[in-house]
Design an enzyme around this catalytic site. Structure first.
Site, mmCIF file in Angstrom:
data_model
loop_
_atom_site.group_PDB
_atom_site.id
_atom_site.type_symbol
_atom_site.label_atom_id
_atom_site.label_comp_id
_atom_site.label_asym_id
_atom_site.label_seq_id
_atom_site.Cartn_x
_atom_site.Cartn_y
_atom_site.Cartn_z
ATOM 1 N N ASP A 1 0.775 -1.127 0.358
ATOM 2 C CA ASP A 1 -0.030 0.004 0.044
ATOM 3 C C ASP A 1 0.900 1.312 -0.023
ATOM 4 O O ASP A 1 0.769 2.266 -0.882
ATOM 5 C CB ASP A 1 -0.962 -0.082 1.222
ATOM 6 C CG ASP A 1 -0.315 -0.397 2.568
ATOM 7 O OD1 ASP A 1 1.055 -0.634 2.375
ATOM 8 O OD2 ASP A 1 -1.153 -0.557 3.546
ATOM 9 N N ASP B 1 6.917 4.039 3.779
ATOM 10 C CA ASP B 1 6.908 5.354 4.648
ATOM 11 C C ASP B 1 8.508 5.409 5.031
ATOM 12 O O ASP B 1 9.106 6.031 4.138
ATOM 13 C CB ASP B 1 6.085 5.161 5.818
ATOM 14 C CG ASP B 1 6.012 6.292 6.772
ATOM 15 O OD1 ASP B 1 6.837 7.103 6.492
ATOM 16 O OD2 ASP B 1 5.389 6.421 7.940
ATOM 17 N N LYS C 1 5.867 7.970 0.602
ATOM 18 C CA LYS C 1 6.153 9.077 1.428
ATOM 19 C C LYS C 1 7.620 9.528 1.495
ATOM 20 O O LYS C 1 8.518 8.963 1.197
ATOM 21 C CB LYS C 1 5.697 8.930 2.862
ATOM 22 C CG LYS C 1 4.091 8.659 3.136
ATOM 23 C CD LYS C 1 4.098 8.591 4.953
ATOM 24 C CE LYS C 1 2.606 8.404 5.075
ATOM 25 N NZ LYS C 1 2.540 8.400 6.575
ATOM 26 N N PHE D 1 -0.122 11.235 8.207
ATOM 27 C CA PHE D 1 -0.789 9.816 8.060
ATOM 28 C C PHE D 1 -2.191 9.790 7.196
ATOM 29 O O PHE D 1 -3.110 10.743 7.433
ATOM 30 C CB PHE D 1 -1.111 9.735 9.586
ATOM 31 C CG PHE D 1 -1.601 8.094 9.945
ATOM 32 C CD1 PHE D 1 -0.485 7.323 9.869
ATOM 33 C CD2 PHE D 1 -3.046 7.730 9.949
ATOM 34 C CE1 PHE D 1 -0.870 5.991 10.071
ATOM 35 C CE2 PHE D 1 -3.237 6.402 10.139
ATOM 36 C CZ PHE D 1 -2.049 5.604 10.201
ATOM 37 N N ASP E 1 -5.623 1.723 6.985
ATOM 38 C CA ASP E 1 -6.138 1.855 8.052
ATOM 39 C C ASP E 1 -5.740 3.039 9.025
ATOM 40 O O ASP E 1 -4.615 3.241 9.097
ATOM 41 C CB ASP E 1 -6.491 0.514 8.874
ATOM 42 C CG ASP E 1 -5.109 -0.017 9.477
ATOM 43 O OD1 ASP E 1 -4.192 0.113 8.856
ATOM 44 O OD2 ASP E 1 -5.350 -0.289 10.696
HETATM 45 P P1 IMP Z 1 7.503 1.468 6.845
HETATM 46 O O1 IMP Z 1 8.101 0.393 7.215
HETATM 47 O O2 IMP Z 1 7.526 2.732 7.643
HETATM 48 O O3 IMP Z 1 7.674 1.761 5.342
HETATM 49 O O4 IMP Z 1 5.843 1.331 7.019
HETATM 50 C C1 IMP Z 1 5.154 0.594 6.171
HETATM 51 C C2 IMP Z 1 3.532 0.153 6.897
HETATM 52 O O5 IMP Z 1 3.277 1.090 7.855
HETATM 53 C C3 IMP Z 1 2.625 0.322 5.638
HETATM 54 O O6 IMP Z 1 2.680 -0.860 5.229
HETATM 55 C C4 IMP Z 1 1.506 0.530 6.321
HETATM 56 O O7 IMP Z 1 0.742 -0.597 6.792
HETATM 57 C C5 IMP Z 1 1.939 1.347 7.617
HETATM 58 N N1 IMP Z 1 1.827 2.832 7.211
HETATM 59 C C6 IMP Z 1 2.692 3.765 6.936
HETATM 60 N N2 IMP Z 1 2.118 4.990 6.802
HETATM 61 C C7 IMP Z 1 1.020 4.860 6.956
HETATM 62 C C8 IMP Z 1 -0.238 5.786 6.588
HETATM 63 O O8 IMP Z 1 -0.173 7.016 6.444
HETATM 64 N N3 IMP Z 1 -1.689 5.242 6.935
HETATM 65 C C9 IMP Z 1 -1.785 4.269 7.355
HETATM 66 N N4 IMP Z 1 -0.566 3.216 7.651
HETATM 67 C C10 IMP Z 1 0.804 3.605 7.152
HETATM 68 MG MG MG Z 2 0.994 -2.535 5.090
#
Ligand code: IMP
Ligand code: MG
Length: 179
Positions: free
Chosen positions: A100, A103, A131, A152, A159
């Protein structure tokens, strides 16, 4: 109406559907005469998997993984635990991870390394949203839908406390919806 709980729409339903068609076209070209196994990361990638796979006019295998990145609240830590693993061996397969959002990129960089270590022939990544922080981690995301600000967001699979995944667009919740 849950749509009214959103303060600002970041990506509209029309923008998503146009982008999904565009990404599907690129995938068809890039994977022509090749194997394609799409691995959706539960639960956030359900909408993207459903829409992308239906936009592809070729055979595609689909499998799913569920992972949890330990971390407090809305930040992930990079320590990943597999909650649901793939159903099959992926030795020699051409894998496209469907996510999805990227981040921090920590979840995806761990997942990519994990699938490569199982002997996949190739492992590429598609993320509907990216992001700005993702630039800090060295993980190559081959297909990106939209670059969005650091807020966010919810909707189109994403979700907040397991809610809002079913919104057909991506948006920022009104402040008073966060508890
Ligand atoms: P990362 O490891 O920081 O890249 O986080 C990835 C996971 O965090 C994604 O697969 C999402 O499930 C969750 N996530 C990151 N940003 C958001 C957001 O803005 N809204 C909802 N879920 C998020
Ligand atoms: Mg996810």
């Amino acid at each position: 109406m849950i749509g009214n709980e959103v303060e600002r729409v970041v990506v509209t339903e029309d923008e998503i559907s146009a982008k999904v068609k565009e990404l599907a076209g690129r995938i068809e070209t890039d994977y022509r005469d090749r194997d394609l196994l799409m691995v959706g990361v539960l639960k956030g990638a359900i909408m993207a998997m459903a829409d992308l796979s239906r936009a592809l006019q070729r055979h595609v295998d689909m499998d799913w993984m569920a992972v949890s990145s330990y971390g407090s609240g809305t930040k992930s830590s990079g320590v990943v635990r597999i909650l649901k693993d793939l159903d099959r061996d992926i030795t020699g397969r051409e894998v496209l991870i469907v996510e999805d959002i990227v981040d921090s990129g920590l979840t995806l960089s761990w997942l990519k390394a994990n699938l490569e270590s199982r002997g996949a022939k190739s492992v590429e990544i598609l993320a509907i949203l990216r992001k700005p922080d993702a630039a800090k981690v060295d993980v190559k995301v081959k297909y990106v839908g939209f670059e969005i600000p650091a807020d966010f967001v919810v909707g189109y699979g994403l979700d907040y406390n397991e809610k809002y995944r079913n919104l057909p667009f991506v948006g920022v919740l009104a402040k008073h919806m966060y508890s």
